[in-house]
Write a protein that holds these residues in place. Structure first.
Motif, PDB file in Angstrom:
ATOM      1  N   TRP A  60     -21.887 -41.577  27.472  1.00  0.00           N
ATOM      2  CA  TRP A  60     -22.372 -40.213  27.250  1.00  0.00           C
ATOM      3  C   TRP A  60     -21.206 -39.226  27.202  1.00  0.00           C
ATOM      4  O   TRP A  60     -21.180 -38.337  26.349  1.00  0.00           O
ATOM      5  N   ALA A  61     -20.248 -39.384  28.100  1.00  0.00           N
ATOM      6  CA  ALA A  61     -19.107 -38.467  28.130  1.00  0.00           C
ATOM      7  C   ALA A  61     -18.322 -38.551  26.822  1.00  0.00           C
ATOM      8  O   ALA A  61     -17.888 -37.519  26.290  1.00  0.00           O
ATOM      9  N   MET A  62     -18.146 -39.771  26.307  1.00  0.00           N
ATOM     10  CA  MET A  62     -17.422 -39.928  25.041  1.00  0.00           C
ATOM     11  C   MET A  62     -18.144 -39.233  23.891  1.00  0.00           C
ATOM     12  O   MET A  62     -17.537 -38.490  23.109  1.00  0.00           O
ATOM     13  N   ILE A  63     -19.445 -39.481  23.796  1.00  0.00           N
ATOM     14  CA  ILE A  63     -20.208 -38.897  22.687  1.00  0.00           C
ATOM     15  C   ILE A  63     -20.310 -37.389  22.846  1.00  0.00           C
ATOM     16  O   ILE A  63     -20.154 -36.637  21.881  1.00  0.00           O
ATOM     17  N   ALA A 112     -17.021 -35.797  21.979  1.00  0.00           N
ATOM     18  CA  ALA A 112     -16.786 -35.857  20.530  1.00  0.00           C
ATOM     19  C   ALA A 112     -17.613 -34.803  19.803  1.00  0.00           C
ATOM     20  O   ALA A 112     -17.099 -34.115  18.901  1.00  0.00           O
ATOM     21  N   LEU A 113     -18.873 -34.658  20.167  1.00  0.00           N
ATOM     22  CA  LEU A 113     -19.706 -33.639  19.528  1.00  0.00           C
ATOM     23  C   LEU A 113     -19.212 -32.232  19.869  1.00  0.00           C
ATOM     24  O   LEU A 113     -19.262 -31.333  19.025  1.00  0.00           O
ATOM     25  N   ALA A 142     -24.601 -25.350  20.901  1.00  0.00           N
ATOM     26  CA  ALA A 142     -24.460 -25.915  22.240  1.00  0.00           C
ATOM     27  C   ALA A 142     -25.660 -26.795  22.578  1.00  0.00           C
ATOM     28  O   ALA A 142     -25.504 -27.888  23.140  1.00  0.00           O
ATOM     29  N   LYS A 143     -26.853 -26.351  22.225  1.00  0.00           N
ATOM     30  CA  LYS A 143     -28.064 -27.148  22.479  1.00  0.00           C
ATOM     31  C   LYS A 143     -28.050 -28.427  21.638  1.00  0.00           C
ATOM     32  O   LYS A 143     -28.445 -29.489  22.114  1.00  0.00           O
ATOM     33  N   LEU A 144     -27.610 -28.314  20.389  1.00  0.00           N
ATOM     34  CA  LEU A 144     -27.524 -29.499  19.533  1.00  0.00           C
ATOM     35  C   LEU A 144     -26.495 -30.496  20.066  1.00  0.00           C
ATOM     36  O   LEU A 144     -26.687 -31.713  19.969  1.00  0.00           O
ATOM     37  N   THR A 145     -25.408 -29.989  20.626  1.00  0.00           N
ATOM     38  CA  THR A 145     -24.403 -30.870  21.215  1.00  0.00           C
ATOM     39  C   THR A 145     -24.991 -31.655  22.379  1.00  0.00           C
ATOM     40  O   THR A 145     -24.809 -32.871  22.473  1.00  0.00           O
ATOM     41  N   LEU A 146     -25.719 -30.978  23.251  1.00  0.00           N
ATOM     42  CA  LEU A 146     -26.320 -31.647  24.401  1.00  0.00           C
ATOM     43  C   LEU A 146     -27.403 -32.629  23.970  1.00  0.00           C
ATOM     44  O   LEU A 146     -27.394 -33.793  24.389  1.00  0.00           O
ATOM     45  N   ALA A 147     -28.312 -32.183  23.112  1.00  0.00           N
ATOM     46  CA  ALA A 147     -29.395 -33.061  22.658  1.00  0.00           C
ATOM     47  C   ALA A 147     -28.839 -34.244  21.863  1.00  0.00           C
ATOM     48  O   ALA A 147     -29.271 -35.385  22.054  1.00  0.00           O
ATOM     49  N   GLY A 148     -27.881 -33.973  20.999  1.00  0.00           N
ATOM     50  CA  GLY A 148     -27.287 -35.045  20.202  1.00  0.00           C
ATOM     51  C   GLY A 148     -26.582 -36.080  21.058  1.00  0.00           C
ATOM     52  O   GLY A 148     -26.679 -37.284  20.797  1.00  0.00           O
ATOM     53  N   SER A 149     -25.897 -35.620  22.090  1.00  0.00           N
ATOM     54  CA  SER A 149     -25.187 -36.572  22.945  1.00  0.00           C
ATOM     55  C   SER A 149     -26.161 -37.461  23.712  1.00  0.00           C
ATOM     56  O   SER A 149     -25.918 -38.656  23.875  1.00  0.00           O
ATOM     57  N   ILE A 150     -27.261 -36.896  24.157  1.00  0.00           N
ATOM     58  CA  ILE A 150     -28.260 -37.694  24.876  1.00  0.00           C
ATOM     59  C   ILE A 150     -28.925 -38.687  23.933  1.00  0.00           C
ATOM     60  O   ILE A 150     -29.037 -39.886  24.246  1.00  0.00           O
ATOM     61  N   ILE A 151     -29.346 -38.224  22.768  1.00  0.00           N
ATOM     62  CA  ILE A 151     -30.032 -39.095  21.804  1.00  0.00           C
ATOM     63  C   ILE A 151     -29.103 -40.202  21.315  1.00  0.00           C
ATOM     64  O   ILE A 151     -29.485 -41.374  21.254  1.00  0.00           O
ATOM     65  N   LEU A 152     -27.867 -39.851  20.971  1.00  0.00           N
ATOM     66  CA  LEU A 152     -26.927 -40.864  20.466  1.00  0.00           C
ATOM     67  C   LEU A 152     -26.542 -41.874  21.545  1.00  0.00           C
ATOM     68  O   LEU A 152     -26.372 -43.063  21.256  1.00  0.00           O
ATOM     69  N   THR A 153     -26.415 -41.431  22.796  1.00  0.00           N
ATOM     70  CA  THR A 153     -26.099 -42.360  23.881  1.00  0.00           C
ATOM     71  C   THR A 153     -27.221 -43.362  24.073  1.00  0.00           C
ATOM     72  O   THR A 153     -26.981 -44.575  24.192  1.00  0.00           O
ATOM     73  N   ILE A 154     -28.445 -42.876  24.083  1.00  0.00           N
ATOM     74  CA  ILE A 154     -29.594 -43.785  24.228  1.00  0.00           C
ATOM     75  C   ILE A 154     -29.664 -44.733  23.038  1.00  0.00           C
ATOM     76  O   ILE A 154     -29.923 -45.931  23.204  1.00  0.00           O
ATOM     77  N   ALA A 155     -29.398 -44.236  21.837  1.00  0.00           N
ATOM     78  CA  ALA A 155     -29.430 -45.089  20.642  1.00  0.00           C
ATOM     79  C   ALA A 155     -28.349 -46.164  20.699  1.00  0.00           C
ATOM     80  O   ALA A 155     -28.607 -47.338  20.394  1.00  0.00           O
ATOM     81  N   VAL A 156     -27.141 -45.783  21.094  1.00  0.00           N
ATOM     82  CA  VAL A 156     -26.047 -46.752  21.189  1.00  0.00           C
ATOM     83  C   VAL A 156     -26.391 -47.841  22.199  1.00  0.00           C
ATOM     84  O   VAL A 156     -26.188 -49.036  21.947  1.00  0.00           O
TER      85      VAL A 156
END
Length: 133
Positions: free
Chosen positions: A80-83, A86-87, A110-124
């Motif tokens: 999560w920290a990496m993603i 990066a975002l 800022a909201k997209l960065t947080l939501a994107g990092s959570i979604i991408l981490t779960i997807a990975v």
């Protein structure tokens, strides 16, 4: 010599205790914290590379620790920290081109960065665990 004028009474510089925590301010702090976490998380990455390059028992030791519940939580947080970092870097890159500085745009990014990092981490992790079997 003439008398020097008396010192003007000025307010002290404001501190974080005075400011109301804004979402963008919190995200800036989180971006810095994830950068620090990545610095220390590289120890895990180097340990994995050294274990993979050395003996089977060294790799088994790493795998058993990384495969434990605590190890998986640490690796999940590292992912999560990496993603997230990066975002956040992409957000700052967009700002380098002088875009996204409006009040609504800053909060949205800022909201997209947080939501994107959570979604991408779960997807990975879903893909990784799915491939693992």
């Amino acid at each position: 010599m003439a008398d020097s004028p008396s010192r003007v009474s000025r307010p002290l510089s404001p501190h974080l205790q005075i400011y109301r925590p804004l979402f963008t301010m919190v995200m800036s702090i989180v971006h810095r914290i994830t950068g620090i976490a990545l610095y220390f998380g590289m120890v895990l990455f180097v340990w994995w590379l050294l274990a993979a390059a050395s003996t089977v028992s060294a790799f088994d030791t790493f795998s058993s620790l990384a495969g434990s519940i605590i190890g998986m939580l640490v690796l999940f947080g590292f992912t999560w920290a990496m993603i997230h970092h990066a975002l956040g870097g992409i957000r700052h890159f967009i700002w380098d081109f002088i875009h996204g500085f409006g009040p609504n745009e800053r909060v949205l990014m800022a909201k997209l960065t947080l939501a994107g990092s959570i979604i991408l981490t779960i997807a990975v992790w879903a893909i990784g665990l799915g491939l693992k079997g």
